[in-house]
Scaffold this active site. Sequence first.
Site, mmCIF file in Angstrom:
data_model
loop_
_atom_site.group_PDB
_atom_site.id
_atom_site.type_symbol
_atom_site.label_atom_id
_atom_site.label_comp_id
_atom_site.label_asym_id
_atom_site.label_seq_id
_atom_site.Cartn_x
_atom_site.Cartn_y
_atom_site.Cartn_z
ATOM 1 C CD GLU A 13 -2.001 -5.493 4.151
ATOM 2 O OE1 GLU A 13 -1.040 -4.814 4.956
ATOM 3 O OE2 GLU A 13 -2.188 -4.924 2.898
ATOM 4 C CB CYS A 49 0.704 -8.371 2.573
ATOM 5 S SG CYS A 49 1.491 -7.319 3.861
ATOM 6 C CD GLU A 68 5.883 3.958 7.970
ATOM 7 O OE1 GLU A 68 6.552 4.965 8.250
ATOM 8 O OE2 GLU A 68 5.081 3.670 7.032
ATOM 9 C CG ASN A 80 1.250 1.216 8.246
ATOM 10 O OD1 ASN A 80 0.583 1.657 9.046
ATOM 11 N ND2 ASN A 80 1.905 2.068 7.468
ATOM 12 C CB CYS A 125 2.909 -4.787 -0.604
ATOM 13 S SG CYS A 125 3.469 -6.102 0.864
ATOM 14 C CB CYS A 145 2.390 -4.470 5.553
ATOM 15 S SG CYS A 145 3.353 -4.058 3.941
HETATM 16 N N1 THU Z 1 1.677 -0.935 3.683
HETATM 17 C C1 THU Z 1 0.984 -1.839 4.510
HETATM 18 O O1 THU Z 1 0.785 -1.617 5.581
HETATM 19 N N2 THU Z 1 0.290 -2.679 3.672
HETATM 20 C C2 THU Z 1 0.525 -2.911 2.358
HETATM 21 O O2 THU Z 1 0.062 -3.890 1.896
HETATM 22 C C3 THU Z 1 1.150 -1.909 1.500
HETATM 23 C C4 THU Z 1 2.061 -0.884 2.439
HETATM 24 C C5 THU Z 1 2.537 0.225 4.460
HETATM 25 C C6 THU Z 1 4.016 -0.119 4.673
HETATM 26 C C7 THU Z 1 4.417 1.396 4.926
HETATM 27 O O3 THU Z 1 4.366 1.532 6.275
HETATM 28 C C8 THU Z 1 3.641 2.251 4.220
HETATM 29 O O4 THU Z 1 2.335 1.343 4.024
HETATM 30 C C9 THU Z 1 3.888 2.814 3.051
HETATM 31 O O5 THU Z 1 4.370 1.912 2.196
#
Ligand code: THU
Length: 162
Positions: A75, A115, A64, A62, A112, A73
């Site tokens: 994925e 994704c 940010e 991820n 999520c 994310c």
């Molecule tokens: N996140 C992912 O990388 N993948 C997911 O499927 C769900 C959430 C990340 C996004 C954000 O940087 C952190 O997790 C908290 O939501």
Amino acid sequence: MEIIKKESVIHKYNSQTELTEEEQNLLLKAKEAAKNAYAPYSKFNVGCALLLENGEIILGNNQENIAYPSGLCAERTAIFYAGANFPKIPIESMAITAFSNNYEVNQPVMPCGACLQSVSEFELKFSKPIKIILQGNTGPIYIADGINTFLPFQFFIKELGM
Ligand code: THU
């Protein structure tokens, strides 16, 4: 009225030793990828490793952003990299994991919705299900045979298709 019912199956394993060597290796790669996540806001590091049909392993984590919605994310970071650099090579499987330095992530983290939708596109593109391997930093491992498990009524309009 009729009920349309679909069953979702997840295989649960309590130890990594129950996995094939290939699955163990992919999970290990996802854990390595999680260490390089850029997650200063959530402090929740997610790692993803994709195994392509040609044996190539693609990593994502991820990323940010201070403008929160601009982040991505793990994925989708991985899957879009695969689409950009190996557009003709199907994805066999993906492993996803997460950790936080603030608490123990001891359950698998489900991808999520956005994704899932992106993974779904890659299944459609290659007409091939993608095996999904999930584990927290510790705890059980879940394996699903494809995106169908999470999106049993997935968006598809044949007129929009390729
Ligand atoms: N996140 C992912 O990388 N993948 C997911 O499927 C769900 C959430 C990340 C996004 C954000 O940087 C952190 O997790 C908290 O939501």
